[in-house]
Design an enzyme around this catalytic site. Structure first.
Site, PDB file in Angstrom:
ATOM      1  N   ASN A  81      39.322  38.911  28.857  1.00 14.84           N
ATOM      2  CA  ASN A  81      40.457  38.192  28.835  1.00 14.84           C
ATOM      3  C   ASN A  81      40.300  36.812  28.023  1.00 14.84           C
ATOM      4  OD1 ASN A  81      38.932  36.517  30.447  1.00 14.84           O
ATOM      5  ND2 ASN A  81      40.575  36.112  32.079  1.00 14.84           N
ATOM      6  N   ASP A 126      38.483  36.708  34.780  1.00 18.37           N
ATOM      7  CA  ASP A 126      39.302  36.692  35.869  1.00 18.37           C
ATOM      8  C   ASP A 126      38.404  36.585  37.205  1.00 18.37           C
ATOM      9  OD1 ASP A 126      41.717  36.944  34.565  1.00 18.37           O
ATOM     10  OD2 ASP A 126      41.203  39.295  34.121  1.00 18.37           O
ATOM     11  N   TYR A 146      51.639  35.736  42.422  1.00 22.38           N
ATOM     12  CA  TYR A 146      52.211  34.335  42.751  1.00 22.38           C
ATOM     13  C   TYR A 146      53.563  34.205  42.531  1.00 22.38           C
ATOM     14  CZ  TYR A 146      51.530  34.061  37.624  1.00 22.38           C
ATOM     15  OH  TYR A 146      51.390  34.323  36.546  1.00 22.38           O
ATOM     16  N   THR A 153      45.931  39.169  27.366  1.00 27.13           N
ATOM     17  CA  THR A 153      46.522  39.793  28.605  1.00 27.13           C
ATOM     18  C   THR A 153      47.116  40.983  28.248  1.00 27.13           C
ATOM     19  OG1 THR A 153      48.002  39.298  30.378  1.00 27.13           O
ATOM     20  CG2 THR A 153      48.663  38.390  28.202  1.00 27.13           C
ATOM     21  N   LYS A 160      43.801  44.070  26.730  1.00 33.48           N
ATOM     22  CA  LYS A 160      42.362  43.358  27.280  1.00 33.48           C
ATOM     23  C   LYS A 160      41.254  44.575  27.006  1.00 33.48           C
ATOM     24  CE  LYS A 160      43.591  40.453  31.300  1.00 33.48           C
ATOM     25  NZ  LYS A 160      43.754  40.227  32.614  1.00 33.48           N
ATOM     26  N   GLY A 178      44.319  48.308  45.821  1.00 31.26           N
ATOM     27  CA  GLY A 178      44.760  48.422  44.290  1.00 31.26           C
ATOM     28  C   GLY A 178      43.129  48.800  43.845  1.00 31.26           C
ATOM     29  N   ARG A 187      52.409  31.881  31.717  1.00 31.93           N
ATOM     30  CA  ARG A 187      52.366  30.349  32.141  1.00 31.93           C
ATOM     31  C   ARG A 187      51.051  29.513  31.576  1.00 31.93           C
ATOM     32  NH1 ARG A 187      55.860  29.657  37.196  1.00 31.93           N
ATOM     33  NH2 ARG A 187      56.722  31.831  37.233  1.00 31.93           N
ATOM     34  N   GLY A 238      43.228  48.640  39.984  1.00 28.24           N
ATOM     35  CA  GLY A 238      43.738  48.737  38.564  1.00 28.24           C
ATOM     36  C   GLY A 238      42.622  47.692  37.876  1.00 28.24           C
ATOM     37  N   ASP A 253      28.155  39.976  30.054  1.00 29.19           N
ATOM     38  CA  ASP A 253      27.870  40.933  30.886  1.00 29.19           C
ATOM     39  C   ASP A 253      28.850  41.067  31.904  1.00 29.19           C
ATOM     40  OD1 ASP A 253      25.336  41.230  29.776  1.00 29.19           O
ATOM     41  OD2 ASP A 253      24.261  39.923  31.630  1.00 29.19           O
TER      42      ASP A 253
END
Ligand code: ATR
Length: 276
Positions: free
Chosen positions: A91, A106, A223, A66, A70, A132, A20, A134, A82
């Protein structure tokens, strides 16, 4: 002469067709009447280094990166912020003076989304439960610690990955078993799902969600759909919910500002453009 070129930017990934980001940046370019283009770039694993060295020669001022590039993008950069170092992935890349500058926005996007959608949120008011461990969880945890949460309770299906994050990020992280994470919901002031569970085409998050209550801020980084089962359950029990679209929109802000020279707004017309 570089300064007469139309600035180009884009997003590098594989797959990339459903990203997107081109809609987001395209909306802003049109809205602010800026000269420039933002395009999806499908890049195979082995081609990343060559692509990153060629893009500036073609007028690219930067790119978003992405999955699956990454971590490699960070390794290929000449200078690293940093926060990108802490997160261990990039990213947002900016090309300047023959060099690649890597950043990771992010965590910024995650925090800006919560601050916009739940302005009453007070990170210091209690522990945050993160589901999570990840790449997305790393960015979220760095942001939460920076924002001043007293403790991050971390639950991941593969516990060793959660332990790895604790080793990296220190004493304010407490790991718990994935199967007991439902029980920890009641202890947390902020709860974030960073797994893909609940996303269209993925299995549901199967935890006991009865611990949600008024006063909590609950965020899902998924989303599609905007209202996941996780958020619906939280909302039904009076918690403040924040969907995942805003993180995608806000993480795009620093790159756009750097590349096109205008700090862009995240508002309802942008949300609609991203969803179109
Ligand atoms: P991202 O960059 O989006 O965070 P990732 O690094 O692949 O993606 O991480 C995916 C996360 O979702 C991991 O925490 C993963 O748990 P494992 O470390 O045990 O693999 C979690 N996840 C994916 N599928 C899951 C499932 N069916 N049940 C529980 N957790 C799952």
């Amino acid at each position: 002469m570089t300064e007469h070129r139309i600035p180009l930017a884009g997003v590098i990934g594989n797959p990339i067709a459903h990203s997107r980001s081109p809609k987001v940046h395209g909306h802003w370019l049109a809205r602010y009447g800026l000269t420039g283009h933002y395009v999806p770039l499908h890049v195979e694993d082995g081609d990343l280094a060559q692509v990153l060295h060629t893009l500036p020669q073609m007028g690219f001022v930067g790119v978003n990166v992405t999955i699956p590039h990454k971590v490699r993008a960070l390794e290929l950069a000449d200078a690293i912020s940093d926060r990108a170092t802490l997160i261990g992935a990039a990213n947002t890349l900016t090309f300047r003076d023959g060099k690649i500058y890597a950043d990771n926005t992010d965590g910024y996007g995650f925090l800006a989304n919560i601050k916009q959608e739940a302005p009453e949120w007070n990170p210091a008011s209690g522990p945050a439960l993160v589901l999570g461990a990840g790449g997305a969880a790393r960015a979220v945890i760095v942001a939460l610690l920076e924002a001043g949460v007293p403790e991050v309770i971390l639950a991941n299906r593969t516990r060793s990955k959660a332990e790895g994050l604790r080793a990296d990020f220190g004493a304010r992280i407490r790991t718990i078993e994935w199967v007991t994470s439902g029980e920890a919901i009641g202890d947390a002031a902020t709860i974030i799902n960073t797994t893909a569970l609940g996303m269209q085409g993925q299995p549901e998050l199967r935890l006991d969600l009865s611990g949600f209550r008024r006063g909590q801020v609950v965020n899902d980084i998924v989303y599609t759909p905007l209202m996941t089962h996780f958020l619906t359950e939280a909302q039904a029990r009076g918690a403040t919910t924040v969907d995942g679209l805003g993180m995608l929109l806000h993480q795009a802000v620093p790159g756009f500002e750097r590349w096109f020279g205008q700090r862009p707004e995240v508002d309802e017309p942008l949300r609609q453009a991203a969803l179109a």
